[in-house]
Design a protein around this motif. Structure first.
Motif, PDB file in Angstrom:
ATOM      1  N   TYR A 228       4.061  36.743  -7.233  1.00  0.00           N
ATOM      2  CA  TYR A 228       3.148  35.910  -8.029  1.00  0.00           C
ATOM      3  C   TYR A 228       3.328  34.434  -7.663  1.00  0.00           C
ATOM      4  N   GLU A 229       4.586  34.014  -7.521  1.00  0.00           N
ATOM      5  CA  GLU A 229       4.812  32.585  -7.266  1.00  0.00           C
ATOM      6  C   GLU A 229       4.232  32.138  -5.917  1.00  0.00           C
ATOM      7  N   VAL A 230       4.453  32.941  -4.869  1.00  0.00           N
ATOM      8  CA  VAL A 230       3.893  32.505  -3.567  1.00  0.00           C
ATOM      9  C   VAL A 230       2.370  32.575  -3.573  1.00  0.00           C
ATOM     10  N   LEU A 231       1.842  33.595  -4.268  1.00  0.00           N
ATOM     11  CA  LEU A 231       0.380  33.701  -4.334  1.00  0.00           C
ATOM     12  C   LEU A 231      -0.213  32.526  -5.097  1.00  0.00           C
ATOM     13  N   GLU A 232       0.410  32.187  -6.199  1.00  0.00           N
ATOM     14  CA  GLU A 232      -0.088  31.066  -7.010  1.00  0.00           C
ATOM     15  C   GLU A 232      -0.070  29.775  -6.185  1.00  0.00           C
ATOM     16  N   ALA A 233       0.991  29.581  -5.405  1.00  0.00           N
ATOM     17  CA  ALA A 233       1.073  28.362  -4.588  1.00  0.00           C
ATOM     18  C   ALA A 233      -0.048  28.334  -3.548  1.00  0.00           C
ATOM     19  N   LEU A 234      -0.375  29.497  -2.992  1.00  0.00           N
ATOM     20  CA  LEU A 234      -1.461  29.552  -2.000  1.00  0.00           C
ATOM     21  C   LEU A 234      -2.826  29.387  -2.663  1.00  0.00           C
ATOM     22  N   LEU A 235      -3.001  30.089  -3.793  1.00  0.00           N
ATOM     23  CA  LEU A 235      -4.350  30.207  -4.349  1.00  0.00           C
ATOM     24  C   LEU A 235      -4.753  29.084  -5.308  1.00  0.00           C
ATOM     25  N   ALA A 236      -3.770  28.424  -5.952  1.00  0.00           N
ATOM     26  CA  ALA A 236      -4.142  27.409  -6.956  1.00  0.00           C
ATOM     27  C   ALA A 236      -5.062  26.326  -6.378  1.00  0.00           C
ATOM     28  N   PRO A 237      -4.712  25.741  -5.219  1.00  0.00           N
ATOM     29  CA  PRO A 237      -5.628  24.709  -4.687  1.00  0.00           C
ATOM     30  C   PRO A 237      -6.986  25.284  -4.284  1.00  0.00           C
ATOM     31  N   MET A 238      -6.976  26.532  -3.789  1.00  0.00           N
ATOM     32  CA  MET A 238      -8.249  27.159  -3.396  1.00  0.00           C
ATOM     33  C   MET A 238      -9.110  27.413  -4.625  1.00  0.00           C
ATOM     34  N   ARG A 239      -8.458  27.818  -5.718  1.00  0.00           N
ATOM     35  CA  ARG A 239      -9.177  28.087  -6.980  1.00  0.00           C
ATOM     36  C   ARG A 239      -9.856  26.801  -7.472  1.00  0.00           C
ATOM     37  N   ASP A 240      -9.133  25.684  -7.376  1.00  0.00           N
ATOM     38  CA  ASP A 240      -9.710  24.405  -7.828  1.00  0.00           C
ATOM     39  C   ASP A 240     -10.911  24.022  -6.977  1.00  0.00           C
ATOM     40  N   ARG A 241     -10.744  24.181  -5.658  1.00  0.00           N
ATOM     41  CA  ARG A 241     -11.875  23.824  -4.767  1.00  0.00           C
ATOM     42  C   ARG A 241     -13.055  24.733  -5.038  1.00  0.00           C
ATOM     43  N   PHE A 242     -12.770  26.021  -5.275  1.00  0.00           N
ATOM     44  CA  PHE A 242     -13.861  26.967  -5.541  1.00  0.00           C
ATOM     45  C   PHE A 242     -14.655  26.509  -6.759  1.00  0.00           C
ATOM     46  N   SER A 243     -13.946  26.173  -7.861  1.00  0.00           N
ATOM     47  CA  SER A 243     -14.734  25.838  -9.055  1.00  0.00           C
ATOM     48  C   SER A 243     -15.469  24.520  -8.877  1.00  0.00           C
ATOM     49  N   GLN A 244     -14.884  23.598  -8.108  1.00  0.00           N
ATOM     50  CA  GLN A 244     -15.625  22.345  -7.837  1.00  0.00           C
ATOM     51  C   GLN A 244     -16.940  22.631  -7.118  1.00  0.00           C
ATOM     52  N   PHE A 245     -16.863  23.425  -6.051  1.00  0.00           N
ATOM     53  CA  PHE A 245     -18.079  23.744  -5.276  1.00  0.00           C
ATOM     54  C   PHE A 245     -19.044  24.602  -6.097  1.00  0.00           C
ATOM     55  N   ARG A 246     -18.484  25.584  -6.800  1.00  0.00           N
ATOM     56  CA  ARG A 246     -19.360  26.544  -7.506  1.00  0.00           C
ATOM     57  C   ARG A 246     -20.128  25.858  -8.628  1.00  0.00           C
ATOM     58  N   ASN A 247     -19.521  24.772  -9.178  1.00  0.00           N
ATOM     59  CA  ASN A 247     -20.199  24.055 -10.249  1.00  0.00           C
ATOM     60  C   ASN A 247     -21.143  22.987  -9.726  1.00  0.00           C
ATOM     61  N   ASP A 248     -21.318  22.940  -8.420  1.00  0.00           N
ATOM     62  CA  ASP A 248     -22.183  21.910  -7.844  1.00  0.00           C
ATOM     63  C   ASP A 248     -23.152  22.541  -6.834  1.00  0.00           C
ATOM     64  N   PRO A 249     -24.113  23.352  -7.347  1.00  0.00           N
ATOM     65  CA  PRO A 249     -25.032  24.030  -6.421  1.00  0.00           C
ATOM     66  C   PRO A 249     -25.824  23.050  -5.567  1.00  0.00           C
ATOM     67  N   GLY A 250     -26.045  21.829  -6.090  1.00  0.00           N
ATOM     68  CA  GLY A 250     -26.779  20.822  -5.306  1.00  0.00           C
ATOM     69  C   GLY A 250     -26.017  20.504  -4.028  1.00  0.00           C
ATOM     70  N   GLU A 251     -24.713  20.371  -4.135  1.00  0.00           N
ATOM     71  CA  GLU A 251     -23.875  20.073  -2.969  1.00  0.00           C
ATOM     72  C   GLU A 251     -23.876  21.269  -2.001  1.00  0.00           C
ATOM     73  N   LEU A 252     -23.820  22.483  -2.558  1.00  0.00           N
ATOM     74  CA  LEU A 252     -23.859  23.684  -1.698  1.00  0.00           C
ATOM     75  C   LEU A 252     -25.190  23.735  -0.950  1.00  0.00           C
ATOM     76  N   ASP A 253     -26.282  23.452  -1.672  1.00  0.00           N
ATOM     77  CA  ASP A 253     -27.602  23.449  -1.021  1.00  0.00           C
ATOM     78  C   ASP A 253     -27.647  22.415   0.098  1.00  0.00           C
ATOM     79  N   ARG A 254     -27.056  21.250  -0.177  1.00  0.00           N
ATOM     80  CA  ARG A 254     -27.083  20.171   0.821  1.00  0.00           C
ATOM     81  C   ARG A 254     -26.327  20.607   2.096  1.00  0.00           C
ATOM     82  N   ILE A 255     -25.145  21.192   1.900  1.00  0.00           N
ATOM     83  CA  ILE A 255     -24.342  21.630   3.051  1.00  0.00           C
ATOM     84  C   ILE A 255     -25.087  22.711   3.842  1.00  0.00           C
ATOM     85  N   LEU A 256     -25.645  23.686   3.117  1.00  0.00           N
ATOM     86  CA  LEU A 256     -26.321  24.800   3.805  1.00  0.00           C
ATOM     87  C   LEU A 256     -27.606  24.336   4.497  1.00  0.00           C
TER      88      LEU A 256
END
Ligand code: AMP
Length: 326
Positions: A273-301
């Motif tokens: 759990y500890e190594v997974l949390e260290a790997l995934l916590a920053p990815m989880r934060d980035r995911f929610s930032q992007f997922r909550n900003d469909p305008g930015e996703l549209d712009r990139i795509l």
């Protein structure tokens, strides 16, 4: 193609679910590593999903889910071309052209079509023709290589066949014949020890909260050896997952602790759990930032699609001229 230029690798992503750990280690991470050695393009195959997804809001949502997922996992839109398939109309034009060069029997032998028939379904023509759309995705981009897992080499065969056949009729260089690029990827076990798979309900989703992540780690199936017993790490689900995430030194240390005894599977699960949390916590934060900003996703795509359309337009220009559509 200029042999001195980097080869182009193309990866398609089907927008059907938020990825799990198996998708990450088995597909996403190896594909993203190609950026170092290849010109890369990644596309979200939204029209492929239409063969099965019937809910427009769900389809829209899945596209944003996978876009945010790959960006969270490290896809850098400045170093690669990242686009939606549906934004490149040339794909569909080429798909029609290809359909005129394939025998219907060859499509009827397609794996997905045969599977659907075997299950007693009445598959739609989209399922029959989906290998053609896949071939068009690849050929429209002049892809040199397509990353595939070791067991998926045959997926490219129809594409290679079609390109070779068309080159035979209209001259070499009409289409680039792509090669499979077999990527080294581990098979990731799920919490029940079988292959991690959404359909088996044994996944560790990539972006779940840390509490849920810990709960899933603690629920991994192990045998019930007593705490003091020496244990064999190799082959146990906890250790196999730990090895994927931890450093070689950390993995060795766990193997030794298990072998020595006095260290239980519960301890190993906490460490996992500890190594997974260290790997995934920053990815989880980035995911929610992007997922909550469909305008930015549209712009990139959208930006990616502009670049993809430039390549696709050149391919179609060449193909149309050769086949006599002028
Ligand atoms: P799927 O989730 O079935 O759509 O899988 C997409 C891709 O993820 C597959 O083509 C594999 O390359 C990879 N993948 C899925 N599950 C696993 C697993 N348990 N271990 C390794 N790779 C996996």
């Amino acid at each position: 193609m200029n042999v001195f230029a980097m080869r182009t690798a193309l990866t398609g992503i089907k927008p059907t679910h938020v990825p799990h750990l198996g998708n990450y280690f088995g597909a996403i991470r190896p594909a993203l590593r190609l950026v170092e050695s290849h010109r890369t393009a990644f596309f979200i195959a939204d029209y492929h999903a239409l063969t099965t997804v019937r809910d427009p809001n769900a389809l829209r949502g899945y596209v944003y889910d996978v876009a945010a997922s790959w960006l969270a996992c490290g896809l850098d839109p400045a170093r690669t071309i990242f686009y939606r398939q549906s934004d490149v109309p040339q794909v569909f034009e080429l798909s029609w052209i290809l359909s005129c060069f394939v025998a219907t029997g060859q499509l009827e032998r397609g794996v997905s079509y045969k599977d659907a028939l075997a299950k007693g379904e009445s598959p739609n023509a989209g399922i029959l023709c989906y290998p053609l759309l896949m071939a068009a995705d690849i050929l429209v981009f002049d892809a040199d290589v397509v990353p595939v897992g070791a067991d998926q080499k045959q997926h490219l065969e129809l594409t290679r066949d079609l390109a070779t056949r068309i080159n035979h009729v209209y001259g070499e260089g009409t289409l680039v014949v792509p090669e499979p690029l077999v990527t080294e990827a581990p098979l990731v076990p799920g919490i029940d020890g079988q292959k991690m798979s959404k359909s088996k309900g044994n996944t560790i989703p990539l972006f779940i909260g840390s509490k849920q992540l810990r709960k899933l780690c603690l629920s991994i199936v192990t045998n019930s050896e007593p705490l003091e017993a020496p244990k064999v790490a190799q082959g146990s689900t906890v250790y196999e997952l730990f090895k994927l995430v931890a450093s070689p030194e950390e993995a060795k240390a766990m193997e030794e602790k298990l072998a020595r005894g006095g260290y239980g599977w519960g301890h190993a699960k906490e460490e996992l759990y500890e190594v997974l949390e260290a790997l995934l916590a920053p990815m989880r934060d980035r995911f929610s930032q992007f997922r909550n900003d469909p305008g930015e996703l549209d712009r990139i795509l959208k930006q990616g699609a502009e670049r993809a359309r430039e390549v696709a337009a050149q391919t179609l220009e060449r193909v149309r001229a050769r086949i006599g559509i002028r």
